[in-house]
Design an enzyme around this catalytic site. Structure first.
Site, PDB file in Angstrom:
ATOM      1  N   HIS A 152      45.420  40.340 114.606  1.00 34.21           N
ATOM      2  CA  HIS A 152      46.545  39.903 113.774  1.00 34.21           C
ATOM      3  C   HIS A 152      47.638  40.959 113.643  1.00 34.21           C
ATOM      4  O   HIS A 152      48.813  40.620 113.552  1.00 34.21           O
ATOM      5  CB  HIS A 152      46.060  39.554 112.366  1.00 34.21           C
ATOM      6  CG  HIS A 152      45.218  38.315 112.302  1.00 34.21           C
ATOM      7  ND1 HIS A 152      45.030  37.596 111.135  1.00 34.21           N
ATOM      8  CD2 HIS A 152      44.509  37.668 113.249  1.00 34.21           C
ATOM      9  CE1 HIS A 152      44.232  36.563 111.367  1.00 34.21           C
ATOM     10  NE2 HIS A 152      43.892  36.581 112.644  1.00 34.21           N
ATOM     11  N   CYS A 191      38.405  61.353 110.178  1.00 29.71           N
ATOM     12  CA  CYS A 191      38.421  62.469 109.229  1.00 29.71           C
ATOM     13  C   CYS A 191      37.251  62.245 108.271  1.00 29.71           C
ATOM     14  O   CYS A 191      36.337  61.475 108.587  1.00 29.71           O
ATOM     15  CB  CYS A 191      39.773  62.597 108.523  1.00 29.71           C
ATOM     16  SG  CYS A 191      40.179  61.279 107.367  1.00 29.71           S
TER      17      CYS A 191
HETATM   18  C1  RB5 Z   1      38.699  67.265 104.686  1.00 28.68           C
HETATM   19  O1  RB5 Z   1      37.864  67.955 103.841  1.00 28.68           O
HETATM   20  C2  RB5 Z   1      39.017  65.869 104.165  1.00 28.68           C
HETATM   21  O2  RB5 Z   1      39.833  65.947 103.047  1.00 28.68           O
HETATM   22  C3  RB5 Z   1      39.647  65.027 105.250  1.00 28.68           C
HETATM   23  O3  RB5 Z   1      38.803  65.008 106.354  1.00 28.68           O
HETATM   24  C4  RB5 Z   1      39.876  63.568 104.938  1.00 28.68           C
HETATM   25  O4  RB5 Z   1      38.741  62.996 104.359  1.00 28.68           O
HETATM   26  C5  RB5 Z   1      41.082  63.200 104.223  1.00 28.68           C
HETATM   27  O5  RB5 Z   1      41.311  61.987 103.992  1.00 28.68           O
END
Ligand code: RB5
Length: 154
Positions: free
Chosen positions: A101, A68
């Site tokens: 671990h 993400c």
């Molecule tokens: C998306 O904008 C962002 O909030 C997501 O990808 C992530 O970084 C959340 O932890």
């Protein structure tokens, strides 16, 4: 090893580049792309965590790489799933030690944090590692599983 990859809009570019670079090496691992393609800026990281974690739970993949924007949301969401041990690792030591671990089975990366070369080294460290199976590490992972089981009873 079957390795599933998934990413929200904040991680799709890094996920796609990782797959291109890893596939070019023709290594022993089967790489499975579970999306997304980054085209929807309103998509939500928990949906990709569920998609990837579900693939591991159904034994369609052995490990995952979940990307993400920061890696944080991905790890928080994926770790809620039974049997999923997810963590953000932005260094190679954590990536291999997390497997050795802690039996890490989902590596989380931040597509806005790490560039491709470091991300590749982190993924290689993660995929090259195996759980140590030492009694003290088994005991600790078993205690993590016990937390999960206790939470299901509440
Ligand atoms: C998306 O904008 C962002 O909030 C997501 O990808 C992530 O970084 C959340 O932890």
């Amino acid at each position: 090893m079957r390795v599933a990859f998934a990413a929200d809009h904040g991680g799709a570019a890094l996920k796609d580049e990782l797959l291109v670079r890893l596939r070019a090496q023709a290594g022993p691992d089967e790489l499975i792309d579970l999306g997304g393609d980054g085209s929807d800026p309103t998509d939500d990281y928990p949906d990709f965590a569920v998609r990837l974690g579900g693939a591991i739970q159904r034994n369609e993949a052995d490990r995952g790489v979940l990307v993400c924007g920061s890696g944080v949301g991905a790890s928080v969401a994926a770790s809620k799933m039974t049997g999923i041990r997810a963590a953000v690792c932005h260094d190679t030591y954590s990536a291999h030690q997390g497997v050795e671990h802690d039996d890490l089975n989902v590596l989380c990366l931040g597509g806005r944090i790490v560039a491709i070369e470091l991300a590749l080294e982190i993924v290689r460290a993660y995929l090259g590692a195996t759980f140590s199976n030492l009694p003290r590490h088994r005991r600790r992972v078993d205690k993590v599983r016990a937390i999960e089981a206790a939470e299901r009873q509440r």
